[in-house]
Structure formats: structure tokens, C-alpha cells
Design an enzyme around this catalytic site. Sequence first.
Site, mmCIF file in Angstrom:
data_model
loop_
_atom_site.group_PDB
_atom_site.id
_atom_site.type_symbol
_atom_site.label_atom_id
_atom_site.label_comp_id
_atom_site.label_asym_id
_atom_site.label_seq_id
_atom_site.Cartn_x
_atom_site.Cartn_y
_atom_site.Cartn_z
ATOM 1 N N TYR A 117 0.931 -0.988 0.062
ATOM 2 C CA TYR A 117 -0.494 -0.538 -0.088
ATOM 3 C C TYR A 117 1.037 0.813 0.377
ATOM 4 C CZ TYR A 117 -3.269 3.444 1.444
ATOM 5 O OH TYR A 117 -4.828 4.700 1.516
ATOM 6 N N GLU A 205 -3.281 7.526 -4.183
ATOM 7 C CA GLU A 205 -3.278 6.272 -3.369
ATOM 8 C C GLU A 205 -3.108 5.331 -5.054
ATOM 9 O OE1 GLU A 205 -5.837 5.019 0.142
ATOM 10 O OE2 GLU A 205 -7.328 4.750 -2.029
#
Length: 399
Positions: A117, A205
Amino acid sequence: MNIHEYQAKAILKSFGVPVPQGHVAHSPVEAKEIAKSLPGDVFVLKAQIHAGGRGAGHFVGEPASGGVRIVRSAAEAERVACEMMDRVLVTRQTGPSGRLVRRLYVEAGCAIARELYLSLLIDRATRSLVIVASPDGGMDIEDVAARTPERILRVAVDTGLGLMDYQARNLAVGLGLSGRLIQSFAALVRAACNAFARLDAALIEINPLVVTEGGDLLALDAKMGFDDNALFRHADIEELRDENEEDPREVEASRFGLSYVGLDGTIGCMVNGAGLAMATMDIIHAQGEAPANFLDVGGGATRERVTAAFRILLADPQVEGVLVNIFGGIMRCDLIAQAVIAACGEVGLKMPLVVRLAGTNVEEGQAMLEASGLPVTVAQDLGDAARKIVAAVRARRTV
């Protein structure tokens, strides 16, 4: 302003972030032709909507379906695209109403060894760009933070110095990367930081950021959001806006320069000043009801803008009553009264309306409302206004 995944990937690729090969399709036939042009024999079809959780979502009427599908031929890509396009996809972020899928992103598949992530955002507490990373990619970062907060890595980037090499390397090691992947990750995160700063982004993101079985890094998914106040510097970014993915009330408000956010309550609010707007919402909650919106018309709004704001409130089907709360400093109370009267004449007033005016030309404004013949309730202060609109809305429900 948010953009679609395929748009975010094109931008990140232009800054040097590695992404899988893919193209956007606007029809099933186009999806088939794109699959034919891509390498390999595994392809991924992704619904393009402004919401997360697409893979775990489902199309209306098909609980076992999903917004991300793997196919193994161009013919299958066309067939699956037929099942996905022009259908309503429901995810945990769309709510039960879902979003209509108007386009698909067709992407070459890859063999995944690990999922990480990575995100970049502004931390208001430190007033700096912050990089957030985790070895647990492909999951909601909120869930990871709640269960295993020690697996969330954070690095604040100094605005003047930018991302330092040691910071990028430390992040890579913290994610369990080694060898040449450390340098690959450092280059990727540096490219993302450059894109963030150059484009006045509010969020980047990448989830998941994958390590392939071949030892490469790829941004398998990407989200980007931008600071609306800086879009005047980025006409090319502003052109990527998809109004179909936005609340139509917010789209209409933006045309008049209004600060509007739609909410789930039933009392429409029109206020001048963000702080006063927040206080108005709070006091409605304190009276046991919920606001239908945040709406700040600004300190120097024109009659046209105020009329547009009131029209948006009255046209909202979930609004059962309207509270106008104006402190006339720069804004004149008589101008507000004129706009309220004009909007009611244009749209029609079929619900309770409570108006609280204070400040410049307040007597003139109140006199105009009283002479208008409209069923307007005048309040003396904010507490009085909240009590009156809540009582009026509840009384109307019992009729």
C-alpha cells in the site's frame, strides 16, 4: 476534484510511475479490440466509477457479480463487458443507490508476488506532504490501521527539501523490499511526490502497489484527487472532470462558486461563512434533526449566487424545511431577503422556511420578508432559528 483510475494511471505514468498496459473502453466491442492489442492471455476489466471497493461490489440484481473481472480471451472480454457496461455497480462507498458504469478499463494481467500500500496526502497537523505505506496492500488501510497499527509507515516530507533519499530507502526496507527493489521503490515514490507537487494534488493512492513474480513494481490501482482551489492553474486536469460521478447538486453549486456539500439530513441550510455554517449544522443536530447540506454562500455573494443557492435547496427532494442564517457583515441582509423572495417566486415555496438575519440592513431585510406575503418565520437568534425549523418540520410530518 477526483478522476478515474485510467486517468490517474496515465498521469502517474507520465511522471515515471510504472503501470500495467491498458486502455479505456466505451463499448464491449472496444473492450475486445483493446484486449487483442494487449500482451499476454490474461486481461482485467475494471469498472470506472469514483468509488473504492469495486472488486467486492456487485451489480444491481446480481449479488455474486463484481466490478473487477479477470478474462482470458478477447471474446470473453467482449462478453463480460456486455455484463458490466451500463449497469449500476454498488460498493461500500457508493451506498445502496450505486453508480452507473459508463466505461471500463481493460488492462493486461500480471503475476503478483506481493501487494503493498502507498499513498501521498496532506497532513494538516504537520502542514506537510505525508507518505503512508504498508506491507498489507489490497486491503482498506483503515482496517489495517485499526487491527495492526504498527504496520502503517508514515514519513513527513519537508516542503523545502523534498523527499530525501534515506527516507525513500527506509520506507522500502520497512515494506520488506530488498536488492534492486529498494532503488525501484525509491524512484517510484519520488516520481509520485513530483506528480503530487507539480499538479497540486490532494491525494495519490496506489493500492495495491504490487511486486510481480518477475521482480518489478507496478501500480495496479491508482486514485488521484486535486485541490479545487488550484485547478485554475491546471486546465488540462480540470478537463478530466466527470460530472456524471458527482452529486448534481454540488455540480450546480460549483457553477455559481458556492461551497456546497450534500448530506443525508432533511433541513436545508443556507449560511454565509464556513464557521457559521458548521455552527448551524451543529445546532440542528443538537435539536435532534440533521442538516441536508453544508452551504456557504460567502461573504460577498451576489443576488444571483444567493438565488441559485436557494433554488438548489428548494429543488432537493429530501429537504423538508429550510433554515437561512445570515450575519450581515460584508453580506447585506436586504440582499438576502431579495434573493429569498426571488427564488421562492421562481421555484415555489412548499415547505417551512425560517430566516435569521443579523447585521447590515437587517431591518430592511426583515421588512421585505414580511411584506412579501411568503410564509416565512423570522427568528431572533441561531438557537431560536433551530428550534423553530425543527418544530415546523416535525409538525409538517404529522399532517
